[in-house]
Design a protein around this motif. Structure first.
Motif, PDB file in Angstrom:
ATOM      1  N   LEU A 241      -8.154   6.308  -5.496  1.00  0.00           N
ATOM      2  CA  LEU A 241      -8.996   7.494  -5.661  1.00  0.00           C
ATOM      3  C   LEU A 241      -8.185   8.771  -5.483  1.00  0.00           C
ATOM      4  O   LEU A 241      -8.308   9.730  -6.263  1.00  0.00           O
ATOM      5  CB  LEU A 241     -10.150   7.452  -4.651  1.00  0.00           C
ATOM      6  N   VAL A 242      -7.335   8.790  -4.466  1.00  0.00           N
ATOM      7  CA  VAL A 242      -6.540   9.986  -4.196  1.00  0.00           C
ATOM      8  C   VAL A 242      -5.502  10.208  -5.294  1.00  0.00           C
ATOM      9  O   VAL A 242      -5.347  11.328  -5.792  1.00  0.00           O
ATOM     10  CB  VAL A 242      -5.869   9.885  -2.807  1.00  0.00           C
ATOM     11  N   HIS A 243      -4.797   9.162  -5.677  1.00  0.00           N
ATOM     12  CA  HIS A 243      -3.735   9.340  -6.677  1.00  0.00           C
ATOM     13  C   HIS A 243      -4.288   9.758  -8.032  1.00  0.00           C
ATOM     14  O   HIS A 243      -3.699  10.623  -8.705  1.00  0.00           O
ATOM     15  CB  HIS A 243      -2.899   8.068  -6.796  1.00  0.00           C
ATOM     16  N   GLN A 244      -5.435   9.188  -8.430  1.00  0.00           N
ATOM     17  CA  GLN A 244      -5.987   9.615  -9.714  1.00  0.00           C
ATOM     18  C   GLN A 244      -6.521  11.047  -9.621  1.00  0.00           C
ATOM     19  O   GLN A 244      -6.434  11.809 -10.585  1.00  0.00           O
ATOM     20  CB  GLN A 244      -7.055   8.630 -10.214  1.00  0.00           C
ATOM     21  N   PRO A 258      -1.982  18.311  -4.144  1.00  0.00           N
ATOM     22  CA  PRO A 258      -1.368  18.076  -2.829  1.00  0.00           C
ATOM     23  C   PRO A 258      -1.817  16.741  -2.236  1.00  0.00           C
ATOM     24  O   PRO A 258      -2.885  16.640  -1.628  1.00  0.00           O
ATOM     25  CB  PRO A 258      -1.864  19.257  -1.999  1.00  0.00           C
ATOM     26  N   LEU A 259      -1.012  15.717  -2.406  1.00  0.00           N
ATOM     27  CA  LEU A 259      -1.379  14.350  -2.036  1.00  0.00           C
ATOM     28  C   LEU A 259      -1.782  14.229  -0.574  1.00  0.00           C
ATOM     29  O   LEU A 259      -2.829  13.665  -0.255  1.00  0.00           O
ATOM     30  CB  LEU A 259      -0.210  13.404  -2.350  1.00  0.00           C
ATOM     31  N   ALA A 260      -0.950  14.737   0.331  1.00  0.00           N
ATOM     32  CA  ALA A 260      -1.211  14.541   1.763  1.00  0.00           C
ATOM     33  C   ALA A 260      -2.534  15.183   2.179  1.00  0.00           C
ATOM     34  O   ALA A 260      -3.325  14.586   2.924  1.00  0.00           O
ATOM     35  CB  ALA A 260      -0.057  15.098   2.587  1.00  0.00           C
ATOM     36  N   ALA A 261      -2.777  16.404   1.734  1.00  0.00           N
ATOM     37  CA  ALA A 261      -4.000  17.117   2.114  1.00  0.00           C
ATOM     38  C   ALA A 261      -5.231  16.409   1.553  1.00  0.00           C
ATOM     39  O   ALA A 261      -6.273  16.310   2.225  1.00  0.00           O
ATOM     40  CB  ALA A 261      -3.945  18.557   1.623  1.00  0.00           C
ATOM     41  N   MET A 262      -5.126  15.912   0.345  1.00  0.00           N
ATOM     42  CA  MET A 262      -6.262  15.242  -0.281  1.00  0.00           C
ATOM     43  C   MET A 262      -6.546  13.901   0.393  1.00  0.00           C
ATOM     44  O   MET A 262      -7.694  13.557   0.643  1.00  0.00           O
ATOM     45  CB  MET A 262      -5.997  15.070  -1.779  1.00  0.00           C
ATOM     46  N   ARG A 263      -5.492  13.153   0.707  1.00  0.00           N
ATOM     47  CA  ARG A 263      -5.696  11.882   1.403  1.00  0.00           C
ATOM     48  C   ARG A 263      -6.323  12.110   2.780  1.00  0.00           C
ATOM     49  O   ARG A 263      -7.249  11.392   3.170  1.00  0.00           O
ATOM     50  CB  ARG A 263      -4.374  11.131   1.544  1.00  0.00           C
ATOM     51  N   ALA A 264      -5.823  13.088   3.524  1.00  0.00           N
ATOM     52  CA  ALA A 264      -6.361  13.364   4.859  1.00  0.00           C
ATOM     53  C   ALA A 264      -7.842  13.721   4.778  1.00  0.00           C
ATOM     54  O   ALA A 264      -8.644  13.278   5.609  1.00  0.00           O
ATOM     55  CB  ALA A 264      -5.565  14.487   5.526  1.00  0.00           C
ATOM     56  N   ALA A 265      -8.221  14.499   3.780  1.00  0.00           N
ATOM     57  CA  ALA A 265      -9.628  14.868   3.621  1.00  0.00           C
ATOM     58  C   ALA A 265     -10.478  13.645   3.303  1.00  0.00           C
ATOM     59  O   ALA A 265     -11.585  13.492   3.830  1.00  0.00           O
ATOM     60  CB  ALA A 265      -9.761  15.918   2.516  1.00  0.00           C
TER      61      ALA A 265
END
Length: 273
Positions: A241-244, A258-265
């Motif tokens: 979900l995050v990568h797409q 921004p991968l890290a910020a999106m994954r953390a959210a």
């Protein structure tokens, strides 16, 4: 200040994490004039929704049941989307065109790459729905050998073999009753609904390879928990979900997501459920 709009469409849509991920990206990127919403839209309502979009719209994310229904309403689609006849991303360009893409396929590849999985000699796919065809398209990029698809019916088996021929993947099919045999593959991609693979948890081998389970709620699934306990590499639905979504943000905003910020959210949102 004029607002720039984006949204996710689908039915049901209430539990979609896309707004959480995209809004986190906008905040991280300083895009204060961007907004991202969710709309309950089924196939019957989609043409009217699309007809009502104004110049303030930059992009759309599509989930079920709209990934194929959107295609006739677009000005064009990417080769990636055409390969599986499914669009999950629409970019509305400044010149008024509406162009579809599929970020699920490169999202699967990116999520595996993040875990150090760049190539595999063979793989197994559990299930035969729309996500399974995207999994085959991803495997066309990283799998050098045969893919075995475990399915419940002869019709589904034929569909998976047809997708394999179309995507350039050597696909062998097996009945779901033999699905425990999938677990010895170097890479297993589980694309089935919640609960479907629970009975396979007891069959996980002592030294498993990589499991990519596309579910994220509930998480971990029984199969994923058993896989992790036995030391296998685990990739989950939130990773996909995050990568797409990272790729969607890039297409819609012109800025790398921004991968890290999106994954953390996403992790915070799931933990709060």
């Amino acid at each position: 200040m004029s607002r720039i709009r984006a949204a996710v469409l689908g039915s049901p849509i209430e539990h979609s994490l896309s707004p959480v991920l995209h809004r986190a990206a906008y905040q991280e990127l300083g895009l204060a004039d961007w907004s991202y919403d969710r709309f309950e839209v089924d196939e019957a309502a989609l043409p009217r929704f699309m007809a009502g979009l104004g110049a303030e719209w930059a992009g759309l994310s599509l989930t079920m049941p709209l990934k194929r229904a959107i295609i006739p309403l677009l000005d064009g689609i990417s080769d990636t989307a055409a390969s599986v006849e499914a669009v999950n991303t629409v970019v509305l360009t400044e010149d008024g065109r509406r162009v579809g893409d599929n970020t699920d396929i490169p999202g699967i590849v990116a999520a595996l790459h993040e875990r150090g999985i760049d190539t595999v000699p063979s793989a197994a796919v559990l299930g035969a729905g729309a996500t399974a065809s995207s999994a085959l398209a991803a495997l066309a990029r990283i799998c050098s050998g045969e893919v075995t698809a475990y399915v419940r019916s002869a019709g589904r088996a034929a569909e998976m073999r047809q997708w394999g021929e179309r995507l350039g993947v050597e696909v062998r099919t097996a009945d779901w009753s033999a699905a425990a045999g999938a677990l010895t593959a170097p890479l297993v991609i589980a694309t089935t609904p919640a609960g479907t693979t629970d009975a396979l948890a007891a069959a996980v081998p002592q030294a498993p390879g990589t499991l990519f389970d596309v579910l994220y709620d509930p998480w971990p699934t029984a199969l994923a928990a058993a896989w992790d306990e036995r030391g296998g590499t685990l990739v989950g639905g939130l990773d996909l979900l995050v990568h797409q979504a990272v790729l969607q943000v890039g297409q819609m905003t012109g800025r790398p997501g921004p991968l890290a910020a999106m994954r953390a959210a996403g992790e915070r949102a799931l933990a709060a459920r």
